[in-house]
Design a protein around this motif. Structure first.
Motif, PDB file in Angstrom:
ATOM      1  N   HIS A   1       0.761  -1.233   0.082  1.00 33.34           N
ATOM      2  CA  HIS A   1      -0.172   0.147   0.076  1.00 33.34           C
ATOM      3  C   HIS A   1       0.807   1.332   0.002  1.00 33.34           C
ATOM      4  O   HIS A   1       0.519   2.334  -0.659  1.00 33.34           O
ATOM      5  N   TRP A   2       2.003   1.141   0.625  1.00 28.67           N
ATOM      6  CA  TRP A   2       2.824   2.296   0.933  1.00 28.67           C
ATOM      7  C   TRP A   2       3.556   2.760  -0.480  1.00 28.67           C
ATOM      8  O   TRP A   2       3.379   3.925  -1.059  1.00 28.67           O
ATOM      9  N   ILE A   3       4.021   1.454  -1.245  1.00 29.67           N
ATOM     10  CA  ILE A   3       4.346   1.930  -2.546  1.00 29.67           C
ATOM     11  C   ILE A   3       3.409   2.517  -3.586  1.00 29.67           C
ATOM     12  O   ILE A   3       3.587   3.357  -4.140  1.00 29.67           O
ATOM     13  N   ASN A   4       2.169   1.674  -3.778  1.00 27.18           N
ATOM     14  CA  ASN A   4       1.018   2.406  -4.483  1.00 27.18           C
ATOM     15  C   ASN A   4       0.891   3.840  -4.351  1.00 27.18           C
ATOM     16  O   ASN A   4       0.582   4.462  -5.322  1.00 27.18           O
TER      17      ASN A   4
ATOM     18  N   MET B   1       9.927   3.476   9.591  1.00 25.55           N
ATOM     19  CA  MET B   1      10.560   3.747   8.256  1.00 25.55           C
ATOM     20  C   MET B   1      10.356   5.370   7.956  1.00 25.55           C
ATOM     21  O   MET B   1       9.204   5.344   7.648  1.00 25.55           O
ATOM     22  N   THR B   2      11.204   6.084   7.520  1.00 27.84           N
ATOM     23  CA  THR B   2      10.895   7.314   7.025  1.00 27.84           C
ATOM     24  C   THR B   2      10.578   7.306   5.512  1.00 27.84           C
ATOM     25  O   THR B   2      11.195   6.280   5.080  1.00 27.84           O
ATOM     26  N   ASP B   3      10.151   8.107   4.876  1.00 30.93           N
ATOM     27  CA  ASP B   3       9.721   8.223   3.352  1.00 30.93           C
ATOM     28  C   ASP B   3      11.133   8.122   2.639  1.00 30.93           C
ATOM     29  O   ASP B   3      11.136   7.348   1.688  1.00 30.93           O
TER      30      ASP B   3
ATOM     31  N   GLU C   1      13.970   6.692   3.431  1.00 33.33           N
ATOM     32  CA  GLU C   1      14.827   5.567   3.763  1.00 33.33           C
ATOM     33  C   GLU C   1      13.958   4.585   2.842  1.00 33.33           C
ATOM     34  O   GLU C   1      14.767   3.790   2.122  1.00 33.33           O
ATOM     35  N   MET C   2      12.771   4.610   2.536  1.00 33.34           N
ATOM     36  CA  MET C   2      12.011   3.623   1.717  1.00 33.34           C
ATOM     37  C   MET C   2      12.253   4.009   0.315  1.00 33.34           C
ATOM     38  O   MET C   2      12.414   2.936  -0.648  1.00 33.34           O
ATOM     39  N   VAL C   3      12.183   5.398  -0.065  1.00 36.42           N
ATOM     40  CA  VAL C   3      12.440   5.559  -1.444  1.00 36.42           C
ATOM     41  C   VAL C   3      14.085   5.297  -1.946  1.00 36.42           C
ATOM     42  O   VAL C   3      14.363   4.621  -2.947  1.00 36.42           O
ATOM     43  N   GLN C   4      14.983   5.295  -0.972  1.00 34.03           N
ATOM     44  CA  GLN C   4      16.332   4.987  -1.201  1.00 34.03           C
ATOM     45  C   GLN C   4      16.349   3.432  -1.664  1.00 34.03           C
ATOM     46  O   GLN C   4      17.161   3.007  -2.542  1.00 34.03           O
ATOM     47  N   LYS C   5      15.722   2.565  -0.492  1.00 34.23           N
ATOM     48  CA  LYS C   5      15.953   1.320  -0.638  1.00 34.23           C
ATOM     49  C   LYS C   5      15.181   0.744  -1.897  1.00 34.23           C
ATOM     50  O   LYS C   5      15.614  -0.171  -2.676  1.00 34.23           O
ATOM     51  N   ILE C   6      14.026   1.229  -2.230  1.00 34.00           N
ATOM     52  CA  ILE C   6      13.277   0.690  -3.324  1.00 34.00           C
ATOM     53  C   ILE C   6      14.240   1.067  -4.608  1.00 34.00           C
ATOM     54  O   ILE C   6      13.793   0.233  -5.376  1.00 34.00           O
ATOM     55  N   THR C   7      14.615   2.285  -4.580  1.00 33.85           N
ATOM     56  CA  THR C   7      15.165   2.505  -5.800  1.00 33.85           C
ATOM     57  C   THR C   7      16.475   1.553  -6.214  1.00 33.85           C
ATOM     58  O   THR C   7      16.724   1.115  -7.159  1.00 33.85           O
ATOM     59  N   GLU C   8      17.086   0.958  -5.065  1.00 34.33           N
ATOM     60  CA  GLU C   8      18.122   0.094  -5.101  1.00 34.33           C
ATOM     61  C   GLU C   8      17.732  -1.121  -5.537  1.00 34.33           C
ATOM     62  O   GLU C   8      18.268  -1.668  -6.574  1.00 34.33           O
TER      63      GLU C   8
END
Length: 462
Positions: free
Chosen positions: A402-405, A442-444, A446-453
Motif C-alpha cells: 500500500h505504501w508503494i502504491n 521507516m521514513t519516506d 529511507e523507503m525511497v532509497q531502498k526501493i530505488t536500489e
C-alpha cells in the motif's frame, strides 16, 4: 387572563405565545453561580430537563478569527502572512462565501496595513471586520479606517462586570449601549461580543441587554449582531442542561425572549473542556447562523473552534460543501508548517501528518483490499491526501504494498500486490532492520532509497 400576543413562527410554522419582558436585574453583589462553578472543585453540569426545540436556520456559515483571537496565543503574523492566509480563506469559502467574515486587530501598524491590503483585494467574502474594546479610544480606530462593521467587547458575566470592570450591571449596560450608539450614529454595524456568556445571568442581564440592542437596531435600522462567547469553554450541548452552561438554552433565549434573528447570532467557542466543535455545531442546530472559528483551532489557552472542523461539520449537516474548496485546507496546513514555522500536532484531524496514516498490519491489509474500510472518506479527493501506511515491523507485506502504491501514485493497472517481487524484497529489508533492534518507523526517504536500489538491482520499473 393571559393577554399575551399569539404569533406565527414562519420558520417552523407553529403558533407561539409572546413571552414576558425581561427587565434588567441589578444586583448589589455578583452572582457567580458558585453552585455550578466552585473554584476549588471541577465545574458542575446540572440539569432541569427543560428541552428547547431544534431550529436550524435556512442558511448557515462560518466566520473567522484567525487574525484576532488566533493571534492572542502565538507570535503575531506578519502583514504578508495575514494577506496570504486571507487569500486562502477566500478560496476555501468558495463562490457562495461560506466563510462570511474575517476579523482583524487594529492596534498595530502591521495589522492596519494588513486590513488595507485585504480590502484592496475587493473580495465580497470574507468581509473584513474589526474588533475593539468598549472604549471611545478604540472606536476612533474604526472610524479612521472606515470599516462597515466592528466587533465590540461587551463582557456579560458578573465575574467581568464586578471584578474586572468594577461596575454594576446597570453601569455596564449604559456604558456598552453608549459605544454601540456611537457606532450606529456614523453607520457602523456593531457586533456585540458577549464575553463569558456561559457564566452570566442570562435572564437578569443578557436578555435585557439584547432587548435594548434590538430596540436600537429598530431605531437606527442598522443590523446589530450578537456573538455568543463561550470564553471559558463551559458550554455544553446536552439537552436539558441548565443555563448558563446550556448552549441550546442560550440560543433559544436570544431568539425567543430577546427577539434576535438567527442571521444576527454567532457562536464563538473555546476548547477548555474539548467541546468547542460540538458546541459550535449545536449552536447551528438550535438557531445560530454563524459559528466563529480559527484556523487549526489556534487561539487563547486551549484554542478556538477549528475552522477546518466546521467546514466538514457543515458538509455533514447540509449534505453538500456548497462550493467550499476543501483542498485549500491542506495548502494552508503546508503553508503554516513550511512558511510560518508552526508545528501542527501529527494526530490533528484533517491536517496532522498522521491523521490518515495507519501503522497496523491488519489495517494496512484492509486498506489494500478496499480503502473505505479504514479511511474516513476519500481524503485524496477532498484534501489531496490519500490514505497512507507508515511502514514498520507491524505493517506486514500488505502495508508495504500500500505504501508503494500510494507514494508513487501508481495507476490501478500498475499497482503492486502482496505477491510482488519488489514488495517481498522490501519486506525482507524491513524485517532485518527491526531484527537488528530498530524501534522507529521507516521514513519516506529511507523507503525511497531502498526501493530505488532494489528496482535497479532487479530491473523493476515502477
Amino acid at each position: 387572563m393571559d393577554n399575551r400576543k399569539v404569533y406565527m413562527n414562519y420558520h417552523n410554522n407553529l403558533l407561539q405565545l409572546e413571552e414576558h419582558m425581561y427587565p434588567l436585574v441589578d444586583v448589589d453583589t455578583p452572582n457567580v453561580f458558585r453552585n455550578l462553578f466552585p473554584y476549588d472543585e471541577v465545574p458542575k453540569i446540572a440539569f432541569n430537563d427543560r428541552i428547547v426545540p431544534h431550529s436550524m436556520p435556512d442558511e448557515i456559515w462560518i466566520t473567522d478569527t484567525t487574525f484576532r483571537d488566533g493571534q492572542q496565543s502565538r507570535a503575531p503574523y506578519t502583514t504578508e502572512q495575514i494577506v496570504t492566509i486571507y487569500n486562502y480563506l477566500h478560496r476555501l469559502g468558495g463562490p457562495e462565501g461560506k466563510i462570511r467574515q474575517s476579523e482583524f486587530f487594529l492596534y498595530s501598524k502591521k495589522d492596519r496595513d494588513a486590513v488595507y491590503q485585504c480590502l484592496e483585494k475587493g473580495y465580497q467574502f470574507p468581509e473584513v471586520t474589526s474588533w475593539i474594546r468598549a472604549s471611545k479610544k478604540d472606536f476612533e480606530l474604526v472610524k479612521e479606517i472606515g470599516l462597515k462593521e466592528t466587533g465590540i467587547l461587551v463582557s456579560c458575566s458578573d465575574y467581568h462586570i464586578f471584578y474586572k470592570l468594577k461596575m454594576t450591571r446597570r453601569e455596564a449596560l449604559r456604558h456598552y449601549l453608549s459605544i454601540v450608539r456611537d457606532c450606529l450614529e456614523i453607520g457602523i454595524s456593531p457586533r456585540c461580543h458577549l464575553e463569558d456568556i456561559t457564566r452570566s445571568d442570562i435572564y437578569g442581564f443578557v436578555i435585557p441587554f439584547c432587548l435594548e440592542l434590538m430596540n436600537l437596531m429598530g431605531e437606527y435600522r442598522i443590523p446589530i449582531k450578537i456573538r455568543v462567547c463561550d470564553t471559558m469553554g463551559y458550554g455544553v450541548n446536552y439537552p436539558g442542561a441548565v443555563i448558563p452552561r446550556s448552549i441550546p438554552g442560550i440560543i433559544y433565549g436570544l431568539m425567543v425572549h430577546a427577539g434576535v434573528p438567527s442571521e444576527l447570532i454567532e457562536f464563538h467557542g473555546h476548547n477548555d473542556f474539548y467541546k468547542a466543535v460540538s458546541n459550535a455545531t449545536t449552536a447551528w442546530l438550535y438557531g445560530a447562523c454563524g459559528v466563529n472559528c480559527s484556523l487549526f483551532g489556534i487561539g487563547e489557552r486551549t484554542g478556538n473552534t477549528p475552522l477546518e472542523a466546521m467546514v466538514f461539520e457543515y458538509a455533514q449537516l447540509r449534505g453538500s460543501l456548497d462550493g467550499m474548496d476543501t483542498t485549500v485546507i491542506t495548502e494552508l496546513a503546508e503553508y503554516y508548517e513550511k512558511e510560518i514555522g508552526y508545528h501542527i500536532p501529527e494526530h490533528t484531524p484533517f491536517v496532522g501528518k498522521n491523521f490518515n496514516v495507519t501503522r497496523a498490519g491488519i489495517h494496512a491489509d484492509g486498506l489494500l483490499k478496499n480503502e473505505e474500510i479504514y479511511n474516513i472518506f476519500d481524503t485524496g479527493k477532498f484534501l489531496n491526501r490519500p490514505a497512507v501506511v507508515s511502514v514498520s515491523n507491524t505493517s506486514g507485506i500488505a502495508g508495504i504494498a500500500h505504501w508503494i502504491n500510494t507514494y508513487y501514485k501508481l495507476p490501478d493497472e500498475r499497482k503492486v500486490g502482496k505477491d510482488s517481487e519488489l514488495v517481498a524484497a522490501v519486506k525482507m529489508w524491513v524485517d532485518e532492520q527491526y531484527d537488528d533492534g530498530r524501534v522507529t518507523v521507516m521514513t519516506d526517504e529511507e523507503m525511497v532509497q531502498k526501493i530505488t536500489e532494489i528496482c535497479r538491482e532487479k530491473e523493476i520499473i515502477l
